[in-house]
Design a protein around this motif. Structure first.
Motif, PDB file in Angstrom:
ATOM      1  N   TRP A  56       0.830  -1.216   0.000  1.00 54.13           N
ATOM      2  CA  TRP A  56       0.000   0.000   0.000  1.00 54.13           C
ATOM      3  C   TRP A  56       0.858   1.257   0.000  1.00 54.13           C
ATOM      4  O   TRP A  56       0.516   2.259  -0.636  1.00 54.13           O
ATOM      5  CB  TRP A  56      -0.907  -0.022   1.224  1.00 54.13           C
ATOM      6  N   ALA A  57       2.007   1.220   0.706  1.00 51.06           N
ATOM      7  CA  ALA A  57       2.860   2.403   0.844  1.00 51.06           C
ATOM      8  C   ALA A  57       3.757   2.627  -0.370  1.00 51.06           C
ATOM      9  O   ALA A  57       4.370   3.693  -0.493  1.00 51.06           O
ATOM     10  CB  ALA A  57       3.715   2.281   2.102  1.00 51.06           C
ATOM     11  N   THR A  58       3.848   1.633  -1.271  1.00 50.25           N
ATOM     12  CA  THR A  58       4.744   1.779  -2.430  1.00 50.25           C
ATOM     13  C   THR A  58       4.007   1.499  -3.739  1.00 50.25           C
ATOM     14  O   THR A  58       4.397   0.604  -4.510  1.00 50.25           O
ATOM     15  CB  THR A  58       5.944   0.818  -2.297  1.00 50.25           C
ATOM     16  N   PRO A  59       2.954   2.261  -4.027  1.00 47.95           N
ATOM     17  CA  PRO A  59       2.217   2.019  -5.292  1.00 47.95           C
ATOM     18  C   PRO A  59       3.080   2.291  -6.519  1.00 47.95           C
ATOM     19  O   PRO A  59       2.823   1.733  -7.595  1.00 47.95           O
ATOM     20  CB  PRO A  59       1.054   3.008  -5.201  1.00 47.95           C
ATOM     21  N   PHE A  60       4.111   3.141  -6.362  1.00 44.88           N
ATOM     22  CA  PHE A  60       4.978   3.463  -7.496  1.00 44.88           C
ATOM     23  C   PHE A  60       5.753   2.243  -7.981  1.00 44.88           C
ATOM     24  O   PHE A  60       6.279   2.229  -9.102  1.00 44.88           O
ATOM     25  CB  PHE A  60       5.966   4.578  -7.105  1.00 44.88           C
ATOM     26  N   ASP A  63       4.597  -1.435 -11.071  1.00 46.60           N
ATOM     27  CA  ASP A  63       4.985  -1.814 -12.440  1.00 46.60           C
ATOM     28  C   ASP A  63       6.452  -2.209 -12.560  1.00 46.60           C
ATOM     29  O   ASP A  63       6.939  -2.444 -13.660  1.00 46.60           O
ATOM     30  CB  ASP A  63       4.693  -0.657 -13.407  1.00 46.60           C
ATOM     31  N   TRP A  64       7.141  -2.264 -11.438  1.00 51.70           N
ATOM     32  CA  TRP A  64       8.555  -2.632 -11.474  1.00 51.70           C
ATOM     33  C   TRP A  64       8.678  -4.113 -11.808  1.00 51.70           C
ATOM     34  O   TRP A  64       7.866  -4.947 -11.386  1.00 51.70           O
ATOM     35  CB  TRP A  64       9.230  -2.361 -10.140  1.00 51.70           C
ATOM     36  N   GLY A  65       9.727  -4.448 -12.520  1.00 51.81           N
ATOM     37  CA  GLY A  65       9.972  -5.849 -12.855  1.00 51.81           C
ATOM     38  C   GLY A  65      10.745  -6.566 -11.762  1.00 51.81           C
ATOM     39  O   GLY A  65      11.222  -5.964 -10.788  1.00 51.81           O
ATOM     40  N   SER A  66      10.869  -7.846 -11.950  1.00 48.67           N
ATOM     41  CA  SER A  66      11.652  -8.667 -11.020  1.00 48.67           C
ATOM     42  C   SER A  66      13.145  -8.463 -11.311  1.00 48.67           C
ATOM     43  O   SER A  66      13.526  -8.308 -12.486  1.00 48.67           O
ATOM     44  CB  SER A  66      11.268 -10.136 -11.208  1.00 48.67           C
ATOM     45  N   GLY A  70      10.449  -6.984  -5.676  1.00 42.75           N
ATOM     46  CA  GLY A  70      10.561  -7.886  -4.526  1.00 42.75           C
ATOM     47  C   GLY A  70      11.624  -7.441  -3.547  1.00 42.75           C
ATOM     48  O   GLY A  70      11.436  -7.526  -2.324  1.00 42.75           O
ATOM     49  N   LEU A  71      12.758  -6.948  -4.075  1.00 39.34           N
ATOM     50  CA  LEU A  71      13.837  -6.491  -3.191  1.00 39.34           C
ATOM     51  C   LEU A  71      13.402  -5.274  -2.372  1.00 39.34           C
ATOM     52  O   LEU A  71      13.639  -5.199  -1.163  1.00 39.34           O
ATOM     53  CB  LEU A  71      15.080  -6.160  -4.008  1.00 39.34           C
ATOM     54  N   LEU A  72      12.761  -4.304  -3.057  1.00 41.18           N
ATOM     55  CA  LEU A  72      12.339  -3.092  -2.356  1.00 41.18           C
ATOM     56  C   LEU A  72      11.311  -3.422  -1.281  1.00 41.18           C
ATOM     57  O   LEU A  72      11.468  -3.043  -0.115  1.00 41.18           O
ATOM     58  CB  LEU A  72      11.749  -2.091  -3.350  1.00 41.18           C
TER      59      LEU A  72
END
Length: 269
Positions: A56-60, A63-66, A70-72
């Motif tokens: 919820w806190a990181t909607p940005f 669309d990030w890829g693998s 997952g790391l973030l």
């Protein structure tokens, strides 16, 4: 390092004191057991909800890829739970001491009497002592929350956030945990909150030597309950030194035999 060992020595002496005064050990377990049930439930809920909170806190990052997403989110989930543990360790002690105020006051007085035959008394009614304890606990919590926010923000720094920041967090927790525990004896001596902080800042290494091992032990929930009576006893011994009533203890004295059994135990029957 010597002063760190002195603080750790007081922690061990407190555990030996309650081991040699078994009735006081059992007496001091009751408040911690009540508080433990509440905190286990809260941390379990946090453990199940941390992933959703991070997402919820990181909607940005949707669309990030693998593997970057997952790391973030994995790192942030770890930090959220670490922050929860950080606050739980401090507030566990505060809540347990508040719930068990009469229990721990009596235990602390017994340690004082075992040392020199008398125990200082505040002369305040119980309701007033509870109010002061609650007020000072909120002061500690406000400071811990501020440090927690700063450390949480620093957790975003690569490498440092996953190595140095947790270490600083343990040190902050240990310092304020020592303040909470020594407050039981120092409040009876009418030592105010700011003066107590000044005492501990003057013996910062000793405060860390007492508090940091407790923080690490308190990460195991039931261990916190088992160690609380001895932690109050050891903090009373440390408070006597901070208040100038006894000379500084050598770390080697942690290996001394447990204090003799005295009339203090008769108060429990």
């Amino acid at each position: 390092m010597r002063d760190f060992g002195v603080g750790f020595g007081y922690l061990l002496r407190g555990q030996k004191w309650v081991a040699g005064h078994g009735r006081w050990f059992g007496f001091g377990l009751l408040p911690g057991l009540v508080t433990l049930v509440l905190y286990v439930a809260a941390l379990t809920g946090l453990g199940y909800g941390a992933d959703d909170l991070t997402a919820w806190a990181t909607p940005f990052a949707d669309d990030w890829g693998s593997p970057w997403q997952g790391l973030l989110r994995g790192a942030l989930t770890f930090l959220v739970f670490a922050l929860g543990l950080f606050l739980a360790v401090i507030t566990f002690t505060a809540v347990t001491l508040l719930v068990g105020q009469p229990f721990y006051e009596s235990l602390s007085e017994a340690v004082d009497r075992d040392e020199d035959g008398e125990a200082p008394e505040s002369g305040l009614p119980l309701w007033r002592e509870l109010w002061i304890s609650a007020r000072d606990s909120l002061r500690v919590l406000a400071r811990v929350a501020l440090y927690g926010i700063l450390l949480f923000a620093a957790g975003f720094i690569p490498v440092v956030g996953q190595t140095v920041v947790p270490v600083i967090g343990f040190c902050v927790s240990g310092f304020f945990l020592t303040e909470e525990l020594t407050a039981v004896a120092l409040q009876r001596r009418r030592v105010e909150f700011k003066e107590r902080l000044g005492m501990l800042r003057g013996r910062r290494a000793a405060a860390l030597g007492f508090g940091v091992p407790l923080v690490l032990a308190f990460l195991i929930p039931f261990v916190a309950v088992l160690l609380m009576p001895g932690a109050v006893a050891g903090a009373t011994l440390m408070a006597r030194e901070l208040n100038g009533e006894t000379p500084a203890e050598d770390a080697d004295e942690a290996g001394a035999p447990a204090p003799r059994r005295t009339d203090a135990d008769s108060r429990l029957g």
